[in-house]
Every structure is written in structure tokens, then in C-alpha cells.
Design a protein around this motif. Structure first.
Motif, PDB file in Angstrom:
ATOM      1  N   VAL A   1      30.251  25.373 -47.454  1.00 51.83           N
ATOM      2  CA  VAL A   1      30.003  23.947 -47.640  1.00 51.83           C
ATOM      3  C   VAL A   1      29.403  23.346 -46.364  1.00 51.83           C
ATOM      4  N   ARG A   2      29.830  23.869 -45.213  1.00 51.25           N
ATOM      5  CA  ARG A   2      29.259  23.357 -43.954  1.00 51.25           C
ATOM      6  C   ARG A   2      27.822  23.835 -43.764  1.00 51.25           C
ATOM      7  N   GLU A   3      27.548  25.050 -44.182  1.00 53.75           N
ATOM      8  CA  GLU A   3      26.160  25.518 -44.136  1.00 53.75           C
ATOM      9  C   GLU A   3      25.275  24.660 -45.046  1.00 53.75           C
ATOM     10  N   LEU A   4      25.822  24.350 -46.227  1.00 47.77           N
ATOM     11  CA  LEU A   4      25.033  23.542 -47.161  1.00 47.77           C
ATOM     12  C   LEU A   4      24.746  22.164 -46.576  1.00 47.77           C
ATOM     13  N   GLU A   5      25.698  21.644 -45.820  1.00 52.07           N
ATOM     14  CA  GLU A   5      25.470  20.340 -45.163  1.00 52.07           C
ATOM     15  C   GLU A   5      24.263  20.403 -44.223  1.00 52.07           C
ATOM     16  N   THR A   6      23.990  21.580 -43.682  1.00 56.31           N
ATOM     17  CA  THR A   6      22.822  21.718 -42.795  1.00 56.31           C
ATOM     18  C   THR A   6      21.595  22.184 -43.568  1.00 56.31           C
ATOM     19  N   GLY A   7      21.711  22.297 -44.902  1.00 58.13           N
ATOM     20  CA  GLY A   7      20.544  22.632 -45.710  1.00 58.13           C
ATOM     21  C   GLY A   7      20.470  24.078 -46.154  1.00 58.13           C
ATOM     22  N   ILE A   8      21.447  24.899 -45.790  1.00 57.25           N
ATOM     23  CA  ILE A   8      21.413  26.311 -46.176  1.00 57.25           C
ATOM     24  C   ILE A   8      22.008  26.478 -47.570  1.00 57.25           C
ATOM     25  N   VAL A   9      21.176  26.937 -48.506  1.00 62.04           N
ATOM     26  CA  VAL A   9      21.630  27.145 -49.880  1.00 62.04           C
ATOM     27  C   VAL A   9      22.602  28.325 -49.913  1.00 62.04           C
ATOM     28  N   PRO A  10      23.715  28.230 -50.635  1.00 65.32           N
ATOM     29  CA  PRO A  10      24.665  29.348 -50.686  1.00 65.32           C
ATOM     30  C   PRO A  10      24.011  30.615 -51.239  1.00 65.32           C
ATOM     31  N   GLN A  11      24.294  31.708 -50.584  1.00 59.40           N
ATOM     32  CA  GLN A  11      23.727  32.977 -51.046  1.00 59.40           C
ATOM     33  C   GLN A  11      24.104  33.236 -52.507  1.00 59.40           C
ATOM     34  N   ALA A  12      25.341  32.957 -52.865  1.00 57.63           N
ATOM     35  CA  ALA A  12      25.805  33.258 -54.223  1.00 57.63           C
ATOM     36  C   ALA A  12      24.991  32.515 -55.282  1.00 57.63           C
TER      37      ALA A  12
ATOM     38  N   ASP B   1      38.260  29.942 -46.252  1.00 57.03           N
ATOM     39  CA  ASP B   1      37.287  30.159 -45.181  1.00 57.03           C
ATOM     40  C   ASP B   1      35.874  30.270 -45.759  1.00 57.03           C
ATOM     41  N   TYR B   2      35.771  31.014 -46.877  1.00 57.51           N
ATOM     42  CA  TYR B   2      34.471  31.146 -47.525  1.00 57.51           C
ATOM     43  C   TYR B   2      33.924  29.774 -47.909  1.00 57.51           C
ATOM     44  N   LEU B   3      34.778  28.956 -48.547  1.00 62.14           N
ATOM     45  CA  LEU B   3      34.300  27.650 -49.013  1.00 62.14           C
ATOM     46  C   LEU B   3      33.957  26.742 -47.833  1.00 62.14           C
ATOM     47  N   LEU B   4      34.805  26.733 -46.808  1.00 60.82           N
ATOM     48  CA  LEU B   4      34.534  25.884 -45.640  1.00 60.82           C
ATOM     49  C   LEU B   4      33.202  26.276 -44.994  1.00 60.82           C
ATOM     50  N   ARG B   5      33.005  27.574 -44.811  1.00 61.54           N
ATOM     51  CA  ARG B   5      31.769  28.021 -44.164  1.00 61.54           C
ATOM     52  C   ARG B   5      30.561  27.643 -45.036  1.00 61.54           C
TER      53      ARG B   5
END
Lengths: 419, 419, 419
Positions: free
Chosen positions: A374-385, A368-372
Motif C-alpha cells: 500500500v505504501r508503494e502504491l502511494e508512490t505510484g508503484i502498481v502492485p505486482q500481484a 507486512d505485505y499489505l503495508l509494503r
């Protein structure tokens, strides 16, 4: 289970893929420092996220990681001459420095040289904890800070690092690491033998049906698996998942702590790193000797190819007689047992066929973490980590707590790194 | 010849294909009984019709055949623990019985167990004539009666069974078996040697241009190839094709009779079974010794992989000097000669390139039978042979008949099984 | 660079491709005469332009080259009986002569024989210069005259011919041959050793940045690379590119001359031929001994498979210590060095990634020639070179000329064959 589309999304990592983009937000282990020991030594081939690269250590000791094939006419730089602060292609003598600049183009007369127009792929590298790390996201955003992993900061003698080739997609490896449930089965021995590496902890996981609790963190997830210890206590194993594909294996206070990384060579194969460290003191010769019995989380490998000696081709040297009398699998080491089940799923496991239960909570939370993410990154949101380097200063834990006590609360003091 | 579409139709056998559906109407040889000798012994991998399966013999001696990968998270059940009336996955301890029921799910607390919801692929098996047979059509219609093959009913000492890996599509193997024409060439020896297995019969096939007659039967086809014997007699070889891919090899009265099965492991590889039996008495040691000269219809194989020792990689150990002086091919055994021509066509032979004549009548009739039957099945018509178990009680024959006598009439007494 | 489409156009050579059609306009080396030494000897497998063929020498000594699989039912003619002026399939005895006529069909009764209707693929062959050449364009236009290559006309003792398997597309090999620029780097030795084959010439190529001039000819291209010799002279190396994929390697007057051919086995692999000859006298034992040090343009190969002993799997036996002290690569021979860079580009190099300069003039001119010629052929224009057999009577050259003299003018006398 995952749908076919979700499975594709999480398992494909080459250039242009979404999960590949997520990996390219992080510093990743690329090879062992020991593979590239000295200035001007032989270059090494590196396959990472589906890219063919070549690593070299230049005259000044700096590490370069370039596209494997020369920008001129594609000869392999693996055969290159590593000399005079750069790697020189043997075909026509073009030479590159660690930053990918073409610093010599000797087959062209001065008037036609165009060395300043040549910009091959070159990834920044750093050396930490016995590993050469690379950042493959160059160009897309600022290079991130290096994560504050404790073992990458302690003195060299405190750490043992190891690499193996794994013949399957990285996610099968990662899921095994966050799955505290399997240790009661896959790694069970019938005659507990405390001389076996890691066996001491496993013997405490007698209760085969742990209850899980998962907490999101800045670096990823904190996963607690609680097993019945006695009428008043639970045995709690605290595992961290650290983005993009790292974990920490539970350890009891006063023992060495272990870290793993599942790094895709490509969609079908993985570099599996395992690290153990002592925050408080150097590893003693007997600590290393115990690791090198290869009965624990370290697989014995061929020193050149890093291929495990017990592998798919020889059925992991399974001994059916020992499977009856000595251990659940008849396979020697903990890591070798993991390889049997993880590689046995095939190159890329199709997760639409599976049937998950409560015991798979850690696996589900990680997906779930990875899916969320990776999909955020597709919209341009850099992973918090990726921008939370300091959050990586954590330790895993395994401890006996009072029944009903919140495991993460109890573990807080143990998992924090105060250095 | 076949069109490209017809060729695809007959050669593709995986789940979802039409020819695969036809195979799934019949009991099929899955492995030798000798591969799974004892209760609670090691499980075996089985690849059949493009499916990866695992076979095991449980504590009570019953044989199970399950999907190779655990329904939970896909670990290979090949590494499983065969114990206590079931096969237990080593990853998290899930256990299955021979009927595919999940009888234990120890990694889940009782309140979250969902063992009754797990129904992995499990195919019924029976043991007959030294072979474990499986029915892969489970679920689509009632399990058919087992075919009344004589050799599967005689006492164990009357039968010799053998299996080999064949590196091509099953149809190339099957076509060779119904092609009585080739024996005058491929299997010809220049210095007839009656110590060579099978040679006695071959020497009678001096006439290289047989006349064929084909008769439909309940089980498939009865194929007669008549060769000139003398001015008043013909030598008639009667071969049965029994659906879906079985044959009987002509034998003279008073000799052992032989059966073959071409069972697809997948589209590109085949398990070739060969069986010889005496209806009237046990096989004598010298019968077995003659078979195991490997000069006849049995290929010498590696006992673990069942790979023929003379194979594509070593050009079937062809001896060009012997090809000049001893035999038509310079290849040792009849089966090894068959492998050279059948595998030499490539993984799946493209039949739109071929040129057939009158001598290919048996091949053409078999293809026509399969094309008609597979197309009927596409419309829902179950093959007659699949519900004609008793019809399989036949024997092949090779006999000298009067010129002009109807060969099948003459053979009737010989081919009938009266037991 | 080439676009992706141009790269596909030039590298795909199977039946139905445009570049394949271009190759099929020319006589091509198919195998060594020494592979098919005697009448009625064993047939040989030949893979050429993506086609599987079988070659045989009949009773009269004529060479046949047929489609590998029998026109009847596809058995491999490699296992065939080479006897009585034809090759006989072992499956049912069909027999073919060198022209592809079916001269016997013994499995059919006379009344159903249709031998006159069978016309398998059969390519004309000739033997010249120790090589069996085939013309694969049969049927599309008249068979061309054989090219007037000098080495194919001199007495047998004047020529050394050699073949190797190369594990990449032919164009990577061909481009290396017309690229005179790389010899100053790839083939450089630090301690010039005149006992090393070919070293004498290489030592003259000290100037790493040659100036190129290219002239179109009837057979292809004449490529001159001029290097500074002294204040008043240039060292000029004259290389011919002869359609479709042949070259001549520069040689100084009075030395043996060398020819190469890059013949596609298929899109991914190549038969590399190398030939050296003396117009004026037989090769002496010491000439051959020098070649067979395998330090020059001849790779040491396995005598059966023609696989180079130094190959991709063993990193061409690179010796990193010798790379520091003895030669630019640490790889033994000139050809082995070429293999390392050419095969290291991958099976088919993607030329849209490259960056070419003035030193790549020979490569660019060769690609332009091929692109223009293949596109003309698509419109029906037969390549001029295919009908210019006499134009192939040329020699390469390497000579010291006055600074500013037109190199081709100076070379005229040397490159002309007057025999």
C-alpha cells in the motif's frame, strides 16, 4: 501489533484512502451470479469499498454496476426499470446502459437534451465461477487481466460458491484465514466426528504449536504451518494469501480445495466469500450435502440478506453445555466459530493493544505485505500481484512430510495447477 | 445550574476523565452474585465506567473481572472456556487466572512462550451483600478497605438486592435519590393504599415544600428534609449521600432500610442498584412479596437484560386515565416514575438550562461535594470517603420530631449502626 | 446543482441556522387538530425545526406549545398533568399555562418561590383548517398575520387534511412538489384506471418534456409547465410555491385542489402535510373514499406514528411484476412513489453531484428563491412573503390552453380566490 496509524492505513478502504486504492487495483467479487439470474430482472443494491452501487443484468445478459443514485437528481436506481438494454430511473426516465452511457433523457425536449454529457460511475464486470466480479479502479489504469484462479475456470458443476455478511472490518476476517494456528483451538472437537464437514483435517492438527515458514510469491504469500505428526514426520498445512484479500485453505490431496475472499462493503462490514472446488470431477450431491450441514467453513445464512443465522445478536447460538463436552466453543460450525472471534474484536480492532508471538507469523507476514504494497502504491508503484494474473493458478495443500523436509518444496507438486 | 464545563466534568466517567478517576477510588457494584452463581459457569459481559469487561467465577469460586478482549489478538473472552482455575480464550487457547496472569499459552512452542509478559487488565473483586464489587483503580494506589455498609454485613436472608438498566447518565439517577422534594409530587397517590410498597411513608410527605439542611460527613453528606407535621412537630426525612454515588432512602424506625447505587455503565447508561435490609430480622416472604408488586422503589425488569419492562420505548406504560384518578403520573411504581423523569431528561442532561430553588438544596449540595472532590483529586488529593470505610456504617431515617429540634441531632440514635 | 455550502445553507434548519431563521418567519403546521382533540387531554410530543416541544390543549381549549423539558430540572413535560388551565410537571409540580407563564411552584415555600422569573420557550399557536399552526419566531419580530390560504378558511367539511412522517430532509420533498416534470414518468400507469385517485390528471401529462415558465409573486413563485395537447393546444399545469415550503398541486376546474407542506422535524426528517379542498361544496363520502384508496397523493400511514406503511425498510412494497405491466414503478400510490425517490436520495442529498436540465426549471427557481431570501434575511431583510398574508389566497390549476397563449394569463381567473 500495528501502530494506530498503520491500523488506520490497512483498515480504511473508502474512496480516497490508500488501502481503498490497493483494492481498486484488483478484480473483486461484487455479488453472486445467482443474485442477478436473468436479463431485465430486478436490479440489486451492492455496497463495495464504501460505495453505494446498483447492479443489473441487461436484455442481452450483460451485467452493469452503476453508482446507486441517478446522475440527474439522485433518485435511487434500485427502483429503476431494467428494460431494453438499460436501466431507467423511475423519477424522470433517464436510462443508462451497462457501460454508464446515458442512452435516453426523455424529460428534456430534443433541443435541450445533454445525454452525451452524463457519465455516471460505471464499473466493468465479468462473471467467473458463479461470481460477478467488478473492477473499481476504472480510469486510473488499464483494466487488469482476470486472475487465473482454477475454480473460476473449471466447469460450473465442480464449484460451490457462497457469500455471507460479516459484521466487522475485512482485515479481521483475512487475518483469521492466514492464521493456521487457531484451528487447533477454536475449531477443536472433543469427540472427533468425521461426518462433520472439515473435521477430518482438523483432527490432524493436534499439535497446537505449529512452526511457520512464509515465502513471497507473485500473487502474495505462501504460508506453511508445520505440526508434529510422529517422530519422523510433520503435518504441513500450506495456505496461500493472494492479494488483495484472498486465501486458500489447506486441503489434502484428493479432497476439494477451498478459497476465501474478504471483501469490504465498507470500513465496518465485509462480504465474506467461500468457494470449494474439485479440479478432477463434479461435486457430488453428498459433497454439497456435507457443506450444507453448515458445520464447516460455510455459515448458514438468511438467503436474502446473507446475514448468518448464528450472529452477534444471538451470541452465535453458543451452547455452554456443548462447550463443556463436545467442542472448544460450543458454537456449531467452523465459520460460525470464526465469526464469534472476528466480530467479537469490534467493528475495527485496534491492533496496538495486541501481543503477537511466533504462532502469528502468517498474520504478521500478511500485514507486512499489505503495508509494503500500500505504501508503494502511494508512490505510484502498481502492485505486482495486480499484473500477475497467471500466478493465481495455485492450490492449497495439507500433507504429511518427512521431518525437516522443506515444506514448500514438498508441496510444490500439490500446489501447482496443471490444467 | 451547572456550567457546560462543570456538567461535562461531573458526567464523563470513562478512562482518563476526572470523574472516572473519582469513581475508580471506590469499590463499585459490578454485577449481582446471582449472575455468576457457580464455579466454572458461563462468563458474563460487564460494562463499567465505559470499559468492556468480562466476569467469571473460577473453579475455586473466586471471581475474576478482566478486559473483555484477549491480550493476544482481541477475541472476546465472553466466549471463553471457564475451566481449571482460569478463563481460556477460544481463539488460540490463552488462559488467564482471576488475577490476570496468563497461565497457559498453548499455541506457542515452549521456547517462544511469553506468558509471563502478558498482564491484561484485571480488577480485584469481592462479594458482599449479594453483589460482586470491583475496584477499578488498581495500580494507582492501595486497594481501599471495603466500606462498612450494614446491609453488606447482615446475614443473607436479611437483604434484598436488585439491579436495573437505566437509559441515562448516572447523575440524573443520583440527583433523584438525594432530592427528597419530589416525593410529594412524582410519587403522590390520590387514594392512599397501604398495600402499595412504600406508600405509607409517602403519605406522610403531604407538605410539598420541605426545608432542607445538609451536613458534611466523612462518607459524604447527611441531608435532612423537614416537612410540617402538625402545629408542634415536623416530619423529618434523613437521606445520606455516600461517595461516589450511593444513597440511603429514609425509613421509619422498625421498617426495612433501603440503599441505592447509580453506577455508570458508560457516560450514557447506568446500572441502578437498589437494596433493602432489616438489621433486626430476616425478610419475611410478605416483605419480598410486597417488593415484588413492583409498585415501590423496585422496577420490574427483564431477568436477562435487566431492562425495566416499563421503559422509554413504551412511555413507561403511562395510563392517562389513572393519571386523572389514581396517581400523579399514571405510571405504576415509584421507581418506574423516577425512570420517566430521569431518562426523559435525555442521555446527558444539560444543567445550564435549569432553574434551581431552595427545594433543590440536596441536589446542589451533592453537586458541590462532587465538584470539590473531583477537583481535589485532579490535584492528587484522595477523597476522604475513599479511606473512611467505617463511616459507611449508617442508616437513613424518617421520624417525627419536635418543631425546631435540630433534625440531625434527633436522628443520631436512629442513623447510627451499632452492630 | 448547488455547491456544498449552498446545500448546507438550504438544508440546515435548527436553532441558529439561516434557513432555520427563515422558517421561523412563518406560521408552520405543527400537528393535526385531531392529535389534540379535547381540553385537558394527554399532551403530545412535537419535534419541529430540530426543537423538542410538547403540545397540550388546556381546560379552556387553548393550545400551548412548550419546550419539552421543564425549566426546573428538565423532566419531560410529555408526562405532565394537563389540568386546571395549565400543564403541570410531574417531577415537582411546576405548572405552566399556554403562554409559558409558570403559574404554580408548589415545591417551594412561598417565601422562596420564583415563579415569576421562569420563562420557558412557548410558541403561539392557532388552529386553522384542521391543523394546529405554530410561530417559532417569537421574540424576534411581531407575530405575522395568518396566511389567507383558502382551505384554512372554508367550512370544515370542505377539507381533508393528512400528515405523514418522511425520512429525509424537507428540501427533497419540496423539490418533488415543484417538479411537474416527473409526473410523466414516476407516476405513469400503463393501463389508465380512472378509479385510481389522481390518475385522471396524470393521463393528460403524456408529453414527457414540458416547457416551463416561472413568475415571482408576493407569496413565492408561480410555476407553469406546458405540455403538448394537440396541434393547436397545450396542457398547462400551474403549481404555486408558497414560502417557506408549501405548494399547490395542479387541479382542473371543478375538481378538488391540493396543498402540501414540507415541514422539517429536524435536518434529517420531515412532516409532510397534504390537504385537499373544495371551494364550492363539502367533500362527499366518495371523495374521501377515493383519497383513502391511498393510490393518490396521500400515503397510507400508521395512525399513531404517521409512518407510511410502504417505507424505506420494505422498499415501499415495490412489486416488480406490476412494474412490468401496470405502472412505471410497481409502487402503489403517487405519494408512495414520491417517497421512494425522495428518501432514496439519502437523509440529506448532496446536490453538487447532480445534473440539471431545462425540465428542472421549477426546482432551480425554487432554490434560487430560497437562496436569495435566506441571504437577505441574514442581512436583516424580512421575507416579503412573511408579511404578505393576503397573497396566499390562490389556487393551483391545470387547463388546456391555446398553443402560444401565456399560461399565467390564461390561468389568472382560475388561480384567483374570490371568497
Amino acid at each position: 501489533m500495528l501502530t494506530k496509524d498503520e491500523n488506520e492505513l490497512l483498515t480504511r478502504v473508502g474512496p480516497g484512502t490508500s488501502m481503498g486504492a490497493l483494492f481498486r487495483c484488483f478484480w473483486l467479487p461484487a455479488l453472486l451470479v445467482s443474485e442477478l439470474p436473468e436479463p431485465d430482472g430486478p436490479p440489486m443494491r451492492v455496497r463495495l469499498l464504501g460505495e453505494d452501487l446498483v447492479a443489473f443484468r441487461d436484455t442481452a445478459g450483460r451485467v452493469g454496476l452503476l453508482a446507486a443514485n441517478c446522475a440527474h437528481r439522485g433518485a435511487s436506481l434500485f427502483f429503476g426499470r431494467n428494460e431494453g438494454h438499460g436501466l431507467r430511473c423511475v423519477y424522470h426516465g433517464w436510462k443508462y446502459d451497462v457501460e454508464g452511457r446515458c442512452v435516453d433523457m426523455p424529460n428534456e425536449p430534443p433541443e435541450t437534451s445533454f445525454a452525451d454529457k452524463i457519465h455516471p460511475t460505471a464499473y466493468p464486470c465479468v462473471e467467473r465461477g458463479g461470481i460477478i466480479w467488478a473492477y473499481l479502479g476504472i480510469g486510473s489504469r488499464p483494466t487488469p487481466d482476470f486472475p487465473a484462479l482454477e475454480w473460476a475456470r473449471v466447469p460450473a458443476g465442480h464449484v460451490y460458491v457462497h457469500k455471507r455478511f460479516q459484521d466487522c472490518n475485512y482485515l479481521q476476517n483475512l487475518e483469521g484465514e492466514v492464521d493456521s494456528s487457531h484451528i487447533s483451538f477454536l475449531h477443536r472437537r472433543f469427540s472427533p466426528d468425521t461426518t462433520i464437514a472439515g473435521q477430518q483435517l482438523l483432527n490432524r492438527a493436534r499439535d497446537g504449536a505449529p512452526r511457520f515458514s512464509v515465502t513471497p510469491t507473485d500473487y502474495g504469500l505462501l504460508i506453511a504451518a508445520n505440526r508434529r505428526w510422529d517422530d519422523e514426520h510433520d503435518y504441513s498445512r500450506i495456505t496461500q494469501f493472494l492479494a488483495p484479500s484472498y486465501t486458500m485453505i489447506p486441503a489434502e490431496p484428493g479432497h476439494s480445495i477451498s478459497f476465501t475472499a474478504a471483501i469490504p462493503a465498507d470500513d465496518y462490514t465485509t462480504w465474506g466469500y467461500t468457494v470449494s472446488w474439485r479440479p478432477d470431477r463434479p461435486l457430488e450431491p453428498e459433497d454439497v450435502a456435507r457443506i450444507e450441514t453448515w458445520t464447516g467453513i460455510y455459515a448458514e445464512v438468511d438467503p436474502t440478506s446473507f446475514m448468518p443465522l448464528a450472529n452477534r445478536a444471538n451470541d452465535y447460538l453458543i451452547d455452554r453445555a456443548k462447550q463443556s463436552t463436545e467442542s472448544f466453543t460450543g458454537i456449531r460450525g467452523i465459520r460460525e466459530q470464526d465469526l464469534a472471534v472476528q466480530e467479537g474484536m469490534g467493528p475495527i480492532y485496534q491492533r496496538n493493544r495486541e501481543h503477537l508471538g511466533a504462532a502469528d507469523a502468517g498474520v504478521v507476514a500478511t500485514r507486512d505485505y499489505l503495508l509494503r504494497t500500500v505504501r508503494e502504491l502511494e508512490t505510484g508503484i502498481v502492485p505486482q500481484a495486480a499484473v500477475a494474473a497467471e500466478a493465481y493458478a495455485v492450490r492449497s495443500a495439507a500433507l504429511v512430510i518427512e521431518r525437516g523436509a522443506p515444506p514448500l518444496e514438498a508441496a510444490r507438486a500439490v500446489t501447482a495447477v496443471n490444467s
